[in-house]
Design an enzyme around this catalytic site. Sequence first.
Site, PDB file in Angstrom:
ATOM      1  N   ALA A   4       0.796  -1.230   0.000  1.00 10.41           N
ATOM      2  CA  ALA A   4       0.000   0.000   0.000  1.00 10.41           C
ATOM      3  C   ALA A   4       0.824   1.274   0.000  1.00 10.41           C
ATOM      4  O   ALA A   4       0.315   2.348  -0.313  1.00 10.41           O
ATOM      5  CB  ALA A   4      -0.930   0.005   1.212  1.00 10.41           C
ATOM      6  N   GLY A  17       3.477   1.817  -1.876  1.00 13.43           N
ATOM      7  CA  GLY A  17       4.242   1.907  -3.116  1.00 13.43           C
ATOM      8  C   GLY A  17       3.648   2.860  -4.138  1.00 13.43           C
ATOM      9  O   GLY A  17       2.670   3.563  -3.877  1.00 13.43           O
ATOM     10  N   GLY A  23       0.339   1.472  -4.902  1.00 14.53           N
ATOM     11  CA  GLY A  23      -0.426   1.349  -3.664  1.00 14.53           C
ATOM     12  C   GLY A  23      -1.009   2.669  -3.176  1.00 14.53           C
ATOM     13  O   GLY A  23      -2.184   2.729  -2.796  1.00 14.53           O
ATOM     14  N   ASP A  59       2.129  -2.870   4.258  1.00 15.62           N
ATOM     15  CA  ASP A  59       3.400  -2.811   3.527  1.00 15.62           C
ATOM     16  C   ASP A  59       4.487  -3.215   4.504  1.00 15.62           C
ATOM     17  O   ASP A  59       4.246  -3.276   5.718  1.00 15.62           O
ATOM     18  CB  ASP A  59       3.649  -1.392   2.958  1.00 15.62           C
ATOM     19  CG  ASP A  59       4.546  -1.424   1.712  1.00 15.62           C
ATOM     20  OD1 ASP A  59       5.686  -1.928   1.789  1.00 15.62           O
ATOM     21  OD2 ASP A  59       4.102  -0.944   0.659  1.00 15.62           O
ATOM     22  N   ARG A 111       9.524  -2.556 -12.910  1.00 19.28           N
ATOM     23  CA  ARG A 111      10.555  -2.654 -13.952  1.00 19.28           C
ATOM     24  C   ARG A 111      11.427  -1.412 -14.024  1.00 19.28           C
ATOM     25  O   ARG A 111      10.989  -0.323 -13.693  1.00 19.28           O
ATOM     26  CB  ARG A 111       9.877  -2.804 -15.327  1.00 19.28           C
ATOM     27  CG  ARG A 111       9.360  -4.173 -15.587  1.00 19.28           C
ATOM     28  CD  ARG A 111       9.051  -4.346 -17.056  1.00 19.28           C
ATOM     29  NE  ARG A 111       7.808  -3.719 -17.476  1.00 19.28           N
ATOM     30  CZ  ARG A 111       7.490  -3.495 -18.751  1.00 19.28           C
ATOM     31  NH1 ARG A 111       8.337  -3.820 -19.718  1.00 19.28           N
ATOM     32  NH2 ARG A 111       6.329  -2.952 -19.057  1.00 19.28           N
ATOM     33  N   ASN A 152       9.668 -11.106  -7.403  1.00 22.02           N
ATOM     34  CA  ASN A 152       8.248 -10.973  -7.077  1.00 22.02           C
ATOM     35  C   ASN A 152       7.526 -12.295  -6.819  1.00 22.02           C
ATOM     36  O   ASN A 152       6.513 -12.317  -6.114  1.00 22.02           O
ATOM     37  CB  ASN A 152       7.541 -10.198  -8.196  1.00 22.02           C
ATOM     38  CG  ASN A 152       7.898  -8.714  -8.160  1.00 22.02           C
ATOM     39  OD1 ASN A 152       8.557  -8.258  -7.231  1.00 22.02           O
ATOM     40  ND2 ASN A 152       7.473  -7.959  -9.168  1.00 22.02           N
ATOM     41  N   ASP A 160      -4.651  -2.801 -19.618  1.00 19.07           N
ATOM     42  CA  ASP A 160      -4.586  -3.047 -21.068  1.00 19.07           C
ATOM     43  C   ASP A 160      -5.873  -2.593 -21.761  1.00 19.07           C
ATOM     44  O   ASP A 160      -5.832  -2.090 -22.883  1.00 19.07           O
ATOM     45  CB  ASP A 160      -4.325  -4.541 -21.334  1.00 19.07           C
ATOM     46  CG  ASP A 160      -3.004  -4.995 -20.744  1.00 19.07           C
ATOM     47  OD1 ASP A 160      -2.023  -4.238 -20.840  1.00 19.07           O
ATOM     48  OD2 ASP A 160      -2.959  -6.097 -20.164  1.00 19.07           O
ATOM     49  N   HIS A 205      -0.690 -10.666 -19.877  1.00 20.07           N
ATOM     50  CA  HIS A 205      -0.342  -9.284 -19.532  1.00 20.07           C
ATOM     51  C   HIS A 205       1.154  -9.048 -19.721  1.00 20.07           C
ATOM     52  O   HIS A 205       1.836  -8.547 -18.832  1.00 20.07           O
ATOM     53  CB  HIS A 205      -0.779  -9.000 -18.089  1.00 20.07           C
ATOM     54  CG  HIS A 205      -0.547  -7.586 -17.650  1.00 20.07           C
ATOM     55  ND1 HIS A 205      -1.155  -6.505 -18.243  1.00 20.07           N
ATOM     56  CD2 HIS A 205       0.237  -7.076 -16.678  1.00 20.07           C
ATOM     57  CE1 HIS A 205      -0.744  -5.397 -17.652  1.00 20.07           C
ATOM     58  NE2 HIS A 205       0.101  -5.710 -16.697  1.00 20.07           N
ATOM     59  N   MET A 234      -2.150   2.593 -13.591  1.00 23.75           N
ATOM     60  CA  MET A 234      -2.387   1.251 -13.027  1.00 23.75           C
ATOM     61  C   MET A 234      -3.346   1.333 -11.855  1.00 23.75           C
ATOM     62  O   MET A 234      -4.255   0.509 -11.717  1.00 23.75           O
ATOM     63  CB  MET A 234      -1.047   0.629 -12.605  1.00 23.75           C
ATOM     64  CG  MET A 234      -1.153  -0.784 -12.088  1.00 23.75           C
ATOM     65  SD  MET A 234      -1.769  -1.972 -13.292  1.00 23.75           S
ATOM     66  CE  MET A 234      -3.178  -2.610 -12.408  1.00 23.75           C
TER      67      MET A 234
END
Length: 317
Positions: free
Chosen positions: A11, A13, A16, A36, A83, A96, A152, A179, A230
């Site tokens: 949360a 991030g 998040g 987190d 990334r 991950n 997407d 994805h 996102m």
Amino acid sequence: CEARKVALLGAAGGIGQPLALLLKMNKFVTELALYDIVGTPGVAADLSHCNTPVKVTAFSGAEELDACLSGADLVIIPAGVPRKPGMTRDDLFNTNAGIVQNLVRAAGKNCPQAVLEIITNPVNSTVPIAAETLKAMGVYDPKKVIGVTTLDIVRSNTFVAEARGLDMKDVDVPVIGGHAGATILPLLSQATPAVTFTDAEKAAMSEKIQNAGTVVVEAKAGKGSATLSMAYAAARMAESTLLGLNGEPNIYECAFVQSEVVADVPFFASKVLLGPHGVAKVMGLGELDAFETAALQAMLPQLKTEIQKGLDFAKAN
Ligand code: APR
């Protein structure tokens, strides 16, 4: 409607925090539990000053994870590393995979009835990890493990609207497959409203959609990947899921779920109907044109490999 507790793991991030804000503004959420490894008390203190009825609670560190998840109806997972330029989503696997498995185990223990929505990449592998991990615990329900591919669809809608001068809010393009890279297949032939593209235009538009995440990674120049768009997409998926849980009929989203839509591909994104227990029905592909049929065939080796990588990891760990 019923009280809904949403647990957000990761949360503090880049995804998040804006996702927490959007969930704090969601009228179907009663409690928002933020987890987190570090930083949640600050995010929660900040967010709790917004005068919406959602109760915000903060949990930090592994010892508080169980309490965060207890009683949750919906668990959203963006925890993990993003990334950097030059990386594919698959390059994130080594870090991950373990993070997701650990969080999913805790969810399986503390809220086995909850719907899990996984954002952490590589989604083509992390969703199979979640499924296999819950299966080993005896609490797997395929209706309740969902890979969030909504970005997407959001990108496809935006790019098609821009290309054709359409109103953003009117455009809906289903996206199937997975994805990552070529596994992302927008079905331009099924767009609403109907739009016509030549094969060359279809190829260019598909590539633009497939490459959109990498464009953001490059533009952020080492500071991460898509976070705001996102969060926007994940908030839309969460709202649709909560509407489904509340019994609202005819709520559809494309999502990466356990599927029999394509032979020998155990997880696949396609349109799903959301209901009181998560995914009520996997709707399948509809009618594909020749371009899409070829693109689907071409993506399958990559998609199968990435799914298998997740299943193998979960079985070995
Ligand atoms: N448990 C909980 N949270 C964790 C853990 C863990 N084991 N490991 C890392 N985190 C947290 C970090 O502390 C950080 O706050 O996850 C958050 C991730 O935030 P960012 O590094 O800003 O990454 P973000 O851009 O949000 O992307 C996260 O989502 O879209 C995917 O590819 C993306 O996999 C990446 C993930």
